[in-house]
Motif scaffolding. Structure first.
Motif, PDB file in Angstrom:
ATOM      1  N   ASP A 166      54.151  48.984   1.748  1.00  0.00           N
ATOM      2  CA  ASP A 166      54.905  49.111   0.503  1.00  0.00           C
ATOM      3  C   ASP A 166      55.769  50.365   0.559  1.00  0.00           C
ATOM      4  O   ASP A 166      55.270  51.478   0.766  1.00  0.00           O
ATOM      5  CB  ASP A 166      53.947  49.195  -0.688  1.00  0.00           C
ATOM      6  N   LEU A 167      57.067  50.200   0.374  1.00  0.00           N
ATOM      7  CA  LEU A 167      58.003  51.318   0.425  1.00  0.00           C
ATOM      8  C   LEU A 167      57.825  52.265  -0.753  1.00  0.00           C
ATOM      9  O   LEU A 167      58.289  53.408  -0.705  1.00  0.00           O
ATOM     10  CB  LEU A 167      59.444  50.788   0.444  1.00  0.00           C
ATOM     11  N   ALA A 168      57.152  51.801  -1.810  1.00  0.00           N
ATOM     12  CA  ALA A 168      56.941  52.631  -2.995  1.00  0.00           C
ATOM     13  C   ALA A 168      55.628  53.390  -2.950  1.00  0.00           C
ATOM     14  O   ALA A 168      55.210  53.963  -3.970  1.00  0.00           O
ATOM     15  CB  ALA A 168      56.996  51.768  -4.250  1.00  0.00           C
ATOM     16  N   ALA A 169      54.974  53.414  -1.791  1.00  0.00           N
ATOM     17  CA  ALA A 169      53.692  54.102  -1.689  1.00  0.00           C
ATOM     18  C   ALA A 169      53.816  55.591  -1.987  1.00  0.00           C
ATOM     19  O   ALA A 169      52.879  56.223  -2.475  1.00  0.00           O
ATOM     20  CB  ALA A 169      53.107  53.897  -0.290  1.00  0.00           C
ATOM     21  N   ALA A 170      54.986  56.165  -1.699  1.00  0.00           N
ATOM     22  CA  ALA A 170      55.199  57.605  -1.933  1.00  0.00           C
ATOM     23  C   ALA A 170      55.724  57.892  -3.329  1.00  0.00           C
ATOM     24  O   ALA A 170      56.012  59.050  -3.649  1.00  0.00           O
ATOM     25  CB  ALA A 170      56.172  58.155  -0.899  1.00  0.00           C
ATOM     26  N   GLY A 171      55.845  56.879  -4.168  1.00  0.00           N
ATOM     27  CA  GLY A 171      56.329  57.069  -5.525  1.00  0.00           C
ATOM     28  C   GLY A 171      57.469  56.125  -5.849  1.00  0.00           C
ATOM     29  O   GLY A 171      58.187  55.663  -4.950  1.00  0.00           O
ATOM     30  N   PRO A 172      57.680  55.810  -7.136  1.00  0.00           N
ATOM     31  CA  PRO A 172      58.725  54.862  -7.538  1.00  0.00           C
ATOM     32  C   PRO A 172      60.130  55.286  -7.129  1.00  0.00           C
ATOM     33  O   PRO A 172      60.921  54.451  -6.670  1.00  0.00           O
ATOM     34  CB  PRO A 172      58.586  54.819  -9.064  1.00  0.00           C
ATOM     35  N   ALA A 173      60.465  56.564  -7.293  1.00  0.00           N
ATOM     36  CA  ALA A 173      61.819  57.022  -6.962  1.00  0.00           C
ATOM     37  C   ALA A 173      62.088  56.895  -5.468  1.00  0.00           C
ATOM     38  O   ALA A 173      63.141  56.400  -5.047  1.00  0.00           O
ATOM     39  CB  ALA A 173      62.011  58.470  -7.420  1.00  0.00           C
ATOM     40  N   VAL A 174      61.124  57.341  -4.667  1.00  0.00           N
ATOM     41  CA  VAL A 174      61.263  57.229  -3.218  1.00  0.00           C
ATOM     42  C   VAL A 174      61.304  55.756  -2.811  1.00  0.00           C
ATOM     43  O   VAL A 174      62.081  55.358  -1.937  1.00  0.00           O
ATOM     44  CB  VAL A 174      60.110  57.952  -2.494  1.00  0.00           C
ATOM     45  N   GLY A 175      60.488  54.952  -3.472  1.00  0.00           N
ATOM     46  CA  GLY A 175      60.463  53.532  -3.167  1.00  0.00           C
ATOM     47  C   GLY A 175      61.796  52.858  -3.432  1.00  0.00           C
ATOM     48  O   GLY A 175      62.235  52.001  -2.661  1.00  0.00           O
ATOM     49  N   LEU A 176      62.451  53.244  -4.521  1.00  0.00           N
ATOM     50  CA  LEU A 176      63.756  52.678  -4.843  1.00  0.00           C
ATOM     51  C   LEU A 176      64.780  53.024  -3.770  1.00  0.00           C
ATOM     52  O   LEU A 176      65.537  52.157  -3.302  1.00  0.00           O
ATOM     53  CB  LEU A 176      64.237  53.182  -6.207  1.00  0.00           C
ATOM     54  N   VAL A 177      64.795  54.291  -3.348  1.00  0.00           N
ATOM     55  CA  VAL A 177      65.741  54.728  -2.319  1.00  0.00           C
ATOM     56  C   VAL A 177      65.479  53.993  -1.004  1.00  0.00           C
ATOM     57  O   VAL A 177      66.414  53.485  -0.361  1.00  0.00           O
ATOM     58  CB  VAL A 177      65.653  56.255  -2.107  1.00  0.00           C
ATOM     59  N   LEU A 178      64.210  53.918  -0.620  1.00  0.00           N
ATOM     60  CA  LEU A 178      63.871  53.242   0.630  1.00  0.00           C
ATOM     61  C   LEU A 178      64.185  51.748   0.557  1.00  0.00           C
ATOM     62  O   LEU A 178      64.626  51.148   1.540  1.00  0.00           O
ATOM     63  CB  LEU A 178      62.393  53.452   0.962  1.00  0.00           C
ATOM     64  N   PHE A 179      63.965  51.151  -0.621  1.00  0.00           N
ATOM     65  CA  PHE A 179      64.270  49.726  -0.769  1.00  0.00           C
ATOM     66  C   PHE A 179      65.774  49.475  -0.648  1.00  0.00           C
ATOM     67  O   PHE A 179      66.189  48.495  -0.020  1.00  0.00           O
ATOM     68  CB  PHE A 179      63.766  49.209  -2.115  1.00  0.00           C
ATOM     69  N   VAL A 180      66.586  50.353  -1.229  1.00  0.00           N
ATOM     70  CA  VAL A 180      68.039  50.203  -1.115  1.00  0.00           C
ATOM     71  C   VAL A 180      68.467  50.313   0.345  1.00  0.00           C
ATOM     72  O   VAL A 180      69.307  49.531   0.822  1.00  0.00           O
ATOM     73  CB  VAL A 180      68.756  51.277  -1.972  1.00  0.00           C
ATOM     74  N   LEU A 181      67.866  51.253   1.076  1.00  0.00           N
ATOM     75  CA  LEU A 181      68.195  51.403   2.494  1.00  0.00           C
ATOM     76  C   LEU A 181      67.744  50.175   3.292  1.00  0.00           C
ATOM     77  O   LEU A 181      68.471  49.682   4.163  1.00  0.00           O
ATOM     78  CB  LEU A 181      67.538  52.667   3.058  1.00  0.00           C
ATOM     79  N   TRP A 182      66.555  49.684   2.996  1.00  0.00           N
ATOM     80  CA  TRP A 182      66.023  48.510   3.690  1.00  0.00           C
ATOM     81  C   TRP A 182      66.882  47.278   3.394  1.00  0.00           C
ATOM     82  O   TRP A 182      67.204  46.495   4.298  1.00  0.00           O
ATOM     83  CB  TRP A 182      64.579  48.279   3.263  1.00  0.00           C
ATOM     84  N   ALA A 183      67.264  47.112   2.135  1.00  0.00           N
ATOM     85  CA  ALA A 183      68.129  45.996   1.764  1.00  0.00           C
ATOM     86  C   ALA A 183      69.478  46.098   2.466  1.00  0.00           C
ATOM     87  O   ALA A 183      70.055  45.088   2.891  1.00  0.00           O
ATOM     88  CB  ALA A 183      68.326  45.956   0.245  1.00  0.00           C
ATOM     89  N   ASN A 184      69.976  47.315   2.609  1.00  0.00           N
ATOM     90  CA  ASN A 184      71.251  47.515   3.286  1.00  0.00           C
ATOM     91  C   ASN A 184      71.167  47.106   4.761  1.00  0.00           C
ATOM     92  O   ASN A 184      72.092  46.488   5.305  1.00  0.00           O
ATOM     93  CB  ASN A 184      71.686  48.975   3.175  1.00  0.00           C
ATOM     94  N   VAL A 185      70.043  47.434   5.402  1.00  0.00           N
ATOM     95  CA  VAL A 185      69.835  47.037   6.800  1.00  0.00           C
ATOM     96  C   VAL A 185      69.819  45.513   6.921  1.00  0.00           C
ATOM     97  O   VAL A 185      70.475  44.922   7.790  1.00  0.00           O
ATOM     98  CB  VAL A 185      68.522  47.636   7.340  1.00  0.00           C
ATOM     99  N   LEU A 186      69.068  44.859   6.032  1.00  0.00           N
ATOM    100  CA  LEU A 186      68.943  43.404   6.092  1.00  0.00           C
ATOM    101  C   LEU A 186      70.273  42.708   5.806  1.00  0.00           C
ATOM    102  O   LEU A 186      70.695  41.807   6.547  1.00  0.00           O
ATOM    103  CB  LEU A 186      67.895  42.932   5.082  1.00  0.00           C
TER     104      LEU A 186
END
Length: 370
Positions: A166-186
């Motif tokens: 889960d990309l949000a394991a480090a917190g909701p804000a970090v999870g959002l940033v990581l999810f945006v980056l992951w979505a951008n890769v995909l």
């Protein structure tokens, strides 16, 4: 099920009947394809109408919305026993990706035509456009919730369903940033993958029909096995499964209708307008159906052709030698003397094998989870 078939049928009819009119419009405007000088075997395609992806996008939008309107009308008139599905944020987000990336591709195609060169937008310009569309999609998919508090996407990386990563394991804000980056890769990876594959008449279009068709079935299955209506150990936490199936089938139908005119010898080319939008829509469906890594299997042909470019560039930079006569891979086989239609048909077979393998993995996981 009626919603899904109706959307696919309408979009296919619109693309099949509308493409000749759009082709004649492009011919009158002299919006033709520019072919690189080193692709001598494709010089006969120089000047052939491009930006045909606009037909696919338009047919998809018509198929999706008209199918909903017809079912609402039939239901209100008493001609339909089953209530029609509602418009959903998830499906609208896929359409947003389709249209947004299509606009980026259109600007790229128009630049090539207006400047009579094989290069359109600069890599920075294209990346900026792709990133902007992706960020909007990712933020809305993750932060906008329905009445039960469920969002369209999840911060967990998924294969056939969400994994423990889960990309949000480090917190909701970090999870959002990581999810945006992951979505951008995909999304960037998938859109560029279809774009690279679109080098022979009908190749990318035919493969896209198969993968979008697979996602129609996957989303419909997830809707029928949804945890909200069919709780159990193998249910799916996927929001708006039925409407995702509708939009996936609408895109598949639009590609199928367009393929009539895009198959060899093509009378029109989809261009970056089509390839970038189709790849982005595939990634969007993968994210929203929680099958992100399964897309690598379903779209195995796109991955294989993209990797041929990566291998070619890496080998030349590291050793000064080329692995293939020319990359992407389909041009390698052209230089070996294979006919274009032969390459396309055999690559379609490979695409079909990848799709069947992906569907097999999807179903096998559900059976073992029982």
């Amino acid at each position: 099920m009626v919603n899904v078939l109706l959307a696919g049928g309408i979009s296919m009819a619109v693309a099949l009947l509308g493409t000749p009119f759009f082709t004649r419009f492009l011919v009158r405007r002299e919006y033709g394809q520019f072919i690189r000088d080193d692709l001598t075997q494709h010089h006969y395609k120089r000047g052939k109408p491009t930006m045909g992806g606009a037909v696919i996008i338009g047919a998809t939008v018509v198929g999706y919305f008209v199918s909903h309107l017809l079912l609402v009308a039939a239901s209100s008139g008493g001609a339909l026993a089953v209530a029609p599905g509602r418009l959903s944020l998830s499906a609208l987000l896929v359409l947003f990706l389709l249209i947004g990336m299509g606009l980026v591709g259109f600007l790229d195609d128009y630049t090539k035509i207006s400047k009579a060169r094989s290069l359109g937008l600069t890599s920075r310009q294209k990346l900026f456009g792709q990133t902007l569309v992706t960020v909007v999609f990712a933020v809305l998919a993750l932060l906008v919730t329905d009445g039960t508090g469920h969002s369209s996407a999840s911060t967990a990386i998924s294969f056939i369903r969400d994994t423990p990563v889960d990309l949000a394991a480090a917190g909701p804000a970090v999870g959002l940033v990581l999810f945006v980056l992951w979505a951008n890769v995909l999304i960037t990876g998938a859109s560029n993958g279809v774009n690279i594959t679109d080098g022979l008449d009908g190749l990318a279009t035919g493969a896209s029909v198969m993968v979008f068709g697979a996602y129609s079935g996957i989303a419909l299955w997830q809707y029928n096995q949804n945890c909200a209506t069919t709780p159990g150990p193998s249910c799916y936490e996927v929001r708006d499964g039925l409407d995702l199936a509708v939009v996936a089938c609408a895109i598949a139908g639009a590609c199928f209708g367009f393929l009539w005119w895009n198959a060899s010898p093509a009378s029109i080319i989809m261009g970056d307008t089509g390839s970038l939008s189709l790849g982005a829509a595939l990634a969007g469906l993968a994210i929203l159906t929680r099958t992100e890594l399964l897309l690598v299997v379903l779209g195995g042909l796109f991955v294989m052709i993209t990797m041929s470019v990566v291998i070619q560039v890496a080998s030349f930079k590291l050793t000064g030698r080329r692995v293939f006569r020319m990359a992407p891979l389909h041009h390698h086989f052209e230089l070996l003397g294979w006919a274009e239609i032969t390459i396309v048909l055999r690559f379609w077979i490979i695409a079909g094998i990848c799709v069947v393998s992906g569907l097999g993995l999807f179903y096998a996981e559900w059976v073992t989870a029982q």
